[in-house]
Scaffold this motif. Structure first.
Motif, PDB file in Angstrom:
ATOM      1  N   THR A  61       4.220   6.405  -5.083  1.00 58.63           N
ATOM      2  CA  THR A  61       4.106   5.861  -6.695  1.00 58.63           C
ATOM      3  C   THR A  61       2.575   6.355  -7.785  1.00 58.63           C
ATOM      4  N   GLY A  62       1.816   6.554  -7.175  1.00 58.83           N
ATOM      5  CA  GLY A  62       0.596   6.928  -7.368  1.00 58.83           C
ATOM      6  C   GLY A  62       0.198   5.647  -8.317  1.00 58.83           C
ATOM      7  N   SER A  63       0.277   4.278  -7.977  1.00 58.23           N
ATOM      8  CA  SER A  63      -0.413   3.115  -8.634  1.00 58.23           C
ATOM      9  C   SER A  63      -1.150   2.597  -7.465  1.00 58.23           C
ATOM     10  N   SER A  64      -1.727   1.260  -7.851  1.00 60.29           N
ATOM     11  CA  SER A  64      -3.357   0.596  -6.868  1.00 60.29           C
ATOM     12  C   SER A  64      -2.074  -0.458  -6.158  1.00 60.29           C
ATOM     13  N   LYS A  65      -2.447  -0.762  -5.027  1.00 58.12           N
ATOM     14  CA  LYS A  65      -1.965  -2.026  -4.102  1.00 58.12           C
ATOM     15  C   LYS A  65      -1.783  -3.001  -5.649  1.00 58.12           C
ATOM     16  N   SER A  66      -2.798  -3.760  -6.285  1.00 59.37           N
ATOM     17  CA  SER A  66      -2.313  -4.788  -6.407  1.00 59.37           C
ATOM     18  C   SER A  66      -1.511  -4.702  -8.324  1.00 59.37           C
ATOM     19  N   TYR A  67      -1.471  -2.987  -8.610  1.00 62.07           N
ATOM     20  CA  TYR A  67      -0.760  -3.182  -9.401  1.00 62.07           C
ATOM     21  C   TYR A  67       0.996  -3.949  -8.975  1.00 62.07           C
ATOM     22  N   ILE A  68       1.282  -3.057  -7.722  1.00 61.34           N
ATOM     23  CA  ILE A  68       2.260  -3.195  -7.626  1.00 61.34           C
ATOM     24  C   ILE A  68       2.274  -5.124  -6.930  1.00 61.34           C
ATOM     25  N   GLU A 120       6.128   5.666 -17.094  1.00 61.40           N
ATOM     26  CA  GLU A 120       6.354   6.542 -16.094  1.00 61.40           C
ATOM     27  C   GLU A 120       6.657   5.544 -14.715  1.00 61.40           C
ATOM     28  N   LYS A 121       5.923   4.882 -14.292  1.00 64.87           N
ATOM     29  CA  LYS A 121       5.549   3.936 -13.719  1.00 64.87           C
ATOM     30  C   LYS A 121       6.691   3.349 -13.126  1.00 64.87           C
ATOM     31  N   ASP A 131       0.991  -0.774   0.368  1.00 69.13           N
ATOM     32  CA  ASP A 131      -0.037   0.241   0.636  1.00 69.13           C
ATOM     33  C   ASP A 131       0.901   1.018  -0.003  1.00 69.13           C
ATOM     34  N   GLN A 132       1.742   1.110   1.004  1.00 66.26           N
ATOM     35  CA  GLN A 132       2.683   2.464   0.554  1.00 66.26           C
ATOM     36  C   GLN A 132       3.914   2.917  -0.431  1.00 66.26           C
ATOM     37  N   LEU A 133       3.773   1.980  -1.179  1.00 65.88           N
ATOM     38  CA  LEU A 133       4.664   2.027  -2.619  1.00 65.88           C
ATOM     39  C   LEU A 133       3.490   2.308  -2.881  1.00 65.88           C
ATOM     40  N   ALA A 134       2.240   1.896  -3.317  1.00 67.56           N
ATOM     41  CA  ALA A 134       1.199   1.964  -4.084  1.00 67.56           C
ATOM     42  C   ALA A 134       1.184   3.658  -4.142  1.00 67.56           C
ATOM     43  N   THR A 135       1.087   4.223  -3.197  1.00 69.28           N
ATOM     44  CA  THR A 135       0.597   5.501  -2.497  1.00 69.28           C
ATOM     45  C   THR A 135       1.819   6.914  -3.375  1.00 69.28           C
TER      46      THR A 135
END
Length: 108
Positions: A28-35, A49-50, A22-26
């Motif tokens: 990087t402007g990503s979702s938890k599932s994407y990470i 970009e990601k 969750d923290q890395l997703a936040t």
């Protein structure tokens, strides 16, 4: 010795920094599932970009993450630090140089 995969690098760096998905997703402007997908799918397909955002959040270069550099994690972290350092104001860079001299035991 084989180099860790892209996903393993992200997971190792994330956990070393004490970040949750969750923290890395936040950061990087990503979702938890994407990470999670990047860490666990083979092969991952991140956008440029990601990938750049993840590298910044983890303090390494994008080349290190995708395996273009045959360097250690310390080398990748140093390169990422220098990029940030280069963007700092002159007075801040001077303070950092002075601190480095003190920490290194060198006198001016």
């Amino acid at each position: 010795m084989t180099q860790p995969t892209f996903g393993k690098k992200i997971k190792e760096l994330r956990t070393t920094k004490g970040l949750t998905l969750d923290q890395l997703a936040t950061e990087t402007g990503s979702s938890k599932s994407y990470i999670w997908e990047l860490e666990n799918k083979d092969p991952p397909r991140p956008s440029a970009e990601k990938l750049a955002a993840i590298a910044v959040a983890l303090g390494v270069t994008t080349d290190y993450l995708i395996g273009r550099e045959e360097v250690t994690i310390a080398d990748a972290q140093d390169k990422a630090f220098f990029r940030e350092y280069s963007k700092m104001p002159d007075d801040t860079r001077e303070k950092i140089r002075a601190m480095a001299k003190l920490l290194g035991g060198k006198k001016e």
